[in-house]
Design a protein around this motif. Structure first.
Motif, PDB file in Angstrom:
ATOM      1  N   PHE A  46      39.476 -37.937  17.976  1.00 33.43           N
ATOM      2  CA  PHE A  46      40.231 -36.732  17.642  1.00 33.43           C
ATOM      3  C   PHE A  46      41.002 -36.292  18.887  1.00 33.43           C
ATOM      4  O   PHE A  46      40.400 -35.931  19.896  1.00 33.43           O
ATOM      5  CB  PHE A  46      39.282 -35.612  17.183  1.00 33.43           C
ATOM      6  CG  PHE A  46      38.635 -35.876  15.849  1.00 33.43           C
ATOM      7  CD1 PHE A  46      39.079 -35.228  14.709  1.00 33.43           C
ATOM      8  CD2 PHE A  46      37.569 -36.769  15.745  1.00 33.43           C
ATOM      9  CE1 PHE A  46      38.478 -35.467  13.477  1.00 33.43           C
ATOM     10  CE2 PHE A  46      36.975 -37.013  14.523  1.00 33.43           C
ATOM     11  CZ  PHE A  46      37.433 -36.363  13.390  1.00 33.43           C
ATOM     12  N   LEU A  51      46.590 -33.172  16.350  1.00 34.12           N
ATOM     13  CA  LEU A  51      45.914 -32.606  15.167  1.00 34.12           C
ATOM     14  C   LEU A  51      46.176 -31.118  15.055  1.00 34.12           C
ATOM     15  O   LEU A  51      46.464 -30.439  16.057  1.00 34.12           O
ATOM     16  CB  LEU A  51      44.396 -32.830  15.266  1.00 34.12           C
ATOM     17  CG  LEU A  51      43.901 -34.274  15.213  1.00 34.12           C
ATOM     18  CD1 LEU A  51      42.435 -34.320  15.596  1.00 34.12           C
ATOM     19  CD2 LEU A  51      44.117 -34.862  13.829  1.00 34.12           C
ATOM     20  N   ASP A  52      46.060 -30.602  13.839  1.00 33.64           N
ATOM     21  CA  ASP A  52      46.131 -29.153  13.690  1.00 33.64           C
ATOM     22  C   ASP A  52      44.875 -28.527  14.287  1.00 33.64           C
ATOM     23  O   ASP A  52      43.821 -29.155  14.410  1.00 33.64           O
ATOM     24  CB  ASP A  52      46.285 -28.774  12.213  1.00 33.64           C
ATOM     25  CG  ASP A  52      45.090 -29.203  11.376  1.00 33.64           C
ATOM     26  OD1 ASP A  52      44.103 -28.456  11.323  1.00 33.64           O
ATOM     27  OD2 ASP A  52      45.145 -30.326  10.810  1.00 33.64           O
ATOM     28  N   GLU A  54      42.701 -26.322  13.288  1.00 37.45           N
ATOM     29  CA  GLU A  54      41.504 -26.203  12.446  1.00 37.45           C
ATOM     30  C   GLU A  54      40.702 -27.504  12.415  1.00 37.45           C
ATOM     31  O   GLU A  54      39.472 -27.494  12.514  1.00 37.45           O
ATOM     32  CB  GLU A  54      41.911 -25.813  11.018  1.00 37.45           C
ATOM     33  CG  GLU A  54      40.748 -25.586  10.064  1.00 37.45           C
ATOM     34  CD  GLU A  54      39.862 -24.417  10.474  1.00 37.45           C
ATOM     35  OE1 GLU A  54      38.663 -24.460  10.129  1.00 37.45           O
ATOM     36  OE2 GLU A  54      40.363 -23.487  11.143  1.00 37.45           O
ATOM     37  N   THR A  55      41.394 -28.644  12.283  1.00 35.52           N
ATOM     38  CA  THR A  55      40.707 -29.940  12.255  1.00 35.52           C
ATOM     39  C   THR A  55      39.998 -30.203  13.572  1.00 35.52           C
ATOM     40  O   THR A  55      38.855 -30.665  13.605  1.00 35.52           O
ATOM     41  CB  THR A  55      41.709 -31.072  11.958  1.00 35.52           C
ATOM     42  OG1 THR A  55      42.270 -30.855  10.657  1.00 35.52           O
ATOM     43  CG2 THR A  55      41.029 -32.434  12.001  1.00 35.52           C
ATOM     44  N   LYS A  58      36.835 -28.124  13.877  1.00 33.90           N
ATOM     45  CA  LYS A  58      35.742 -28.671  13.054  1.00 33.90           C
ATOM     46  C   LYS A  58      35.067 -29.845  13.765  1.00 33.90           C
ATOM     47  O   LYS A  58      33.850 -29.979  13.758  1.00 33.90           O
ATOM     48  CB  LYS A  58      36.262 -29.114  11.683  1.00 33.90           C
ATOM     49  CG  LYS A  58      36.515 -27.971  10.722  1.00 33.90           C
ATOM     50  CD  LYS A  58      36.683 -28.436   9.292  1.00 33.90           C
ATOM     51  CE  LYS A  58      37.986 -29.151   9.077  1.00 33.90           C
ATOM     52  NZ  LYS A  58      38.199 -29.494   7.647  1.00 33.90           N
ATOM     53  N   ILE A  70      36.397 -38.837   7.023  1.00 35.84           N
ATOM     54  CA  ILE A  70      37.512 -38.868   7.971  1.00 35.84           C
ATOM     55  C   ILE A  70      38.584 -39.807   7.441  1.00 35.84           C
ATOM     56  O   ILE A  70      38.285 -40.915   6.982  1.00 35.84           O
ATOM     57  CB  ILE A  70      37.044 -39.356   9.365  1.00 35.84           C
ATOM     58  CG1 ILE A  70      36.020 -38.390   9.949  1.00 35.84           C
ATOM     59  CG2 ILE A  70      38.233 -39.528  10.311  1.00 35.84           C
ATOM     60  CD1 ILE A  70      35.321 -38.923  11.197  1.00 35.84           C
ATOM     61  N   GLU A  89      43.023 -38.248  11.394  1.00 34.49           N
ATOM     62  CA  GLU A  89      44.096 -37.363  10.938  1.00 34.49           C
ATOM     63  C   GLU A  89      43.513 -36.144  10.232  1.00 34.49           C
ATOM     64  O   GLU A  89      44.031 -35.038  10.351  1.00 34.49           O
ATOM     65  CB  GLU A  89      45.029 -38.119  10.001  1.00 34.49           C
ATOM     66  CG  GLU A  89      45.726 -39.305  10.663  1.00 34.49           C
ATOM     67  CD  GLU A  89      46.467 -40.177   9.651  1.00 34.49           C
ATOM     68  OE1 GLU A  89      46.514 -39.789   8.448  1.00 34.49           O
ATOM     69  OE2 GLU A  89      46.975 -41.232  10.037  1.00 34.49           O
ATOM     70  N   THR A  90      42.418 -36.370   9.457  1.00 32.95           N
ATOM     71  CA  THR A  90      41.747 -35.259   8.770  1.00 32.95           C
ATOM     72  C   THR A  90      40.238 -35.395   8.924  1.00 32.95           C
ATOM     73  O   THR A  90      39.717 -36.493   9.136  1.00 32.95           O
ATOM     74  CB  THR A  90      42.077 -35.231   7.267  1.00 32.95           C
ATOM     75  OG1 THR A  90      41.529 -36.398   6.647  1.00 32.95           O
ATOM     76  CG2 THR A  90      43.584 -35.187   7.039  1.00 32.95           C
ATOM     77  N   LEU A  91      39.546 -34.270   8.801  1.00 33.12           N
ATOM     78  CA  LEU A  91      38.078 -34.248   8.836  1.00 33.12           C
ATOM     79  C   LEU A  91      37.587 -33.302   7.755  1.00 33.12           C
ATOM     80  O   LEU A  91      37.984 -32.136   7.711  1.00 33.12           O
ATOM     81  CB  LEU A  91      37.571 -33.781  10.207  1.00 33.12           C
ATOM     82  CG  LEU A  91      36.069 -33.453  10.300  1.00 33.12           C
ATOM     83  CD1 LEU A  91      35.218 -34.689  10.029  1.00 33.12           C
ATOM     84  CD2 LEU A  91      35.733 -32.851  11.665  1.00 33.12           C
ATOM     85  N   THR A  92      36.729 -33.812   6.889  1.00 31.60           N
ATOM     86  CA  THR A  92      36.099 -32.985   5.862  1.00 31.60           C
ATOM     87  C   THR A  92      34.591 -32.997   6.091  1.00 31.60           C
ATOM     88  O   THR A  92      33.969 -34.068   6.132  1.00 31.60           O
ATOM     89  CB  THR A  92      36.390 -33.522   4.447  1.00 31.60           C
ATOM     90  OG1 THR A  92      37.797 -33.617   4.262  1.00 31.60           O
ATOM     91  CG2 THR A  92      35.795 -32.614   3.390  1.00 31.60           C
TER      92      THR A  92
END
Length: 419
Positions: A46, A51-52, A54-55, A58, A70, A89-92
């Protein structure tokens, strides 16, 4: 819905991964998350400037062992765990883990076995623990494959019975409506009785129950028993079947155990003498655990074998259904198979003659009228024999675990009913 490949199957492309967070390294503007599933692990990178906010937040806060997803670009990196990494790119965060963890699963700190078993399903996240049960599953499948190749039929016998299989008091009574029933100590009486039908080779695999108040590394009150019965009047058939069966199953399950072309055989009397010479304390009519260990040492020293058969046990401590020697009724046509000093199978030729079987029962202080299976023996029961094998004991010894509970997903003993 989570649709991802196993980590080991990831390609150098845009991918979505899901797994547990093994560890985290926070270098300020760079965060590394090591994510794993059952197939392996991968490093997720990361980068704050890519990255934004918020991501990135997290990734900084997510707790170890949380289940996360991810999305990012996978590329090779020989220095990263598994030789690949994913540029996130994203994290949930699908399900965040509580902290601290109730047991340590990193392997850096050892947790005692009792606590690990209490948290068994969390403990299974350790690859070396999960591998025990993967091997156990493969071993059992190989056993079944072998038996079908040999012409055996698997049957499914009830674990609720109206009579105590072995006699004695080591059974669990259960209230069956308005009657007393028992959890089966083994499917022994059923697997014998079915041979009356003309099915001459059968086996069963299922839990059995022994209400024995033991607190040892070798005993359980519930264990998985592999039970075999066949029409034969030759005990050598049973011994050879076991040797071939184990050799096949260990090889197919990729468990490294050497099976000799011939497993050494000693009589109970000889076994007692060997154990005595090696300094073991003896019991008159049975092998003590110490005697079994000494016999394991003897087999390895003299025959380079991890296995040894002990035959011709006294009737005094054996079940009523075993056939006795005609020239010496004090002895039975029986055997135990010891693996690295531990009994893993017990069996022998059965008494198929109605009158002789009833006589054996009476000598054991049992009432033949209370054993419903006995009536089938009046109608042409063929000579037969078989054995029962404890799966957990085999795996414990094969993998050199040191405690049968290690090879038992949910061990049950006199104190343990969790989880």
């Amino acid at each position: 819905m989570i649709r991802t490949n196993y980590i080991k199957d990831l390609k150098e492309s845009e991918e979505t991964i899901a797994g547990f967070l093994k560890e985290k390294r926070d270098l300020g503007k760079l965060i590394f998350l090591i994510v794993y599933d059952r197939s392996g692990e991968i490093q997720a990178v990361f980068k704050k400037n890519q990255l934004d906010e918020e991501t990135f937040k997290k990734a900084k806060k997510v707790a170890r062992e949380s289940f996360i997803q991810i999305k990012g670009k996978v590329s090779k990196n020989e220095k990263a765990p598994g030789g690949k990494e994913i540029l996130a790119e994203t994290l949930t965060i699908i399900n965040e883990a509580e902290t601290p963890l109730p047991i340590e699963i990193s392997g850096k700190v050892e947790t005692n076995l009792d606590k690990r078993i209490k948290w068994r399903f969390l403990d299974l996240r350790r690859p070396e623990i999960q591998e025990i049960f993967v091997k156990e599953s493969a071993f059992v499948k190989a056993l079944e494959d072998f038996m079908h190749q040999q012409g055996f039929t698997r049957l499914f016998f009830s674990r609720i019975t109206g009579e105590a299989t072995e006699g004695g008091a080591d059974y669990f009574p259960v209230l069956y409506f308005d009657k007393e029933a028992f959890l089966a100590q083994s499917p022994q009486l059923y697997k014998e009785s079915v041979l009356l039908s003309g099915m001459d080779k059968v086996y069963d695999l299922g839990f059995v129950y022994r209400a024995e108040p033991h607190h040892t590394t070798r005993h359980l009150t519930e264990f998985m028993s592999f039970d075999v019965e066949m029409v034969t009047d030759n005990m050598q058939d049973l011994l050879e079947l076991q040797r071939e069966m184990l050799a096949y199953a260990f090889e197919k399950a990729q468990i490294s155990v050497k099976i000799p072309k011939t497993i050494p055989v000693v009589s109970f009397e000889e076994a007692q003498q060997i154990a005595k010479e090696k300094g073991a304390e003896l019991e008159k009519h049975d092998l003590t655990p110490e005697a079994e260990r000494k016999l394991g040492e003897y087999a390895l020293e003299k025959y380079d074998s991890d296995f040894i058969f002990v035959i011709d046990f006294p009737f005094e401590k054996k079940p009523f259904y075993l056939m006795r020697h005609e020239n010496n009724p004090e002895l039975t046509h029986s055997f135990d198979l010891l693996f690295r000093g531990l009994e893993i199978t017990s069996g022998g030729l059965r008494e198929h003659r109605y009158e002789e079987r009833a006589k054996n029962m009476k000598e054991k202080g049992l009432d033949p009228e209370k054993f419903d299976h006995l009536r089938f023996f009046k109608y042409g029961m063929p000579p037969h024999g078989g054995f029962g094998m404890g799966i957990e004991r085999v795996i414990e010894k094969a993998l050199k675990l040191g405690n049968v509970r290690e090879a038992t997903l949910l061990p049950r003993d006199p104190e343990n009913l969790e989880p």
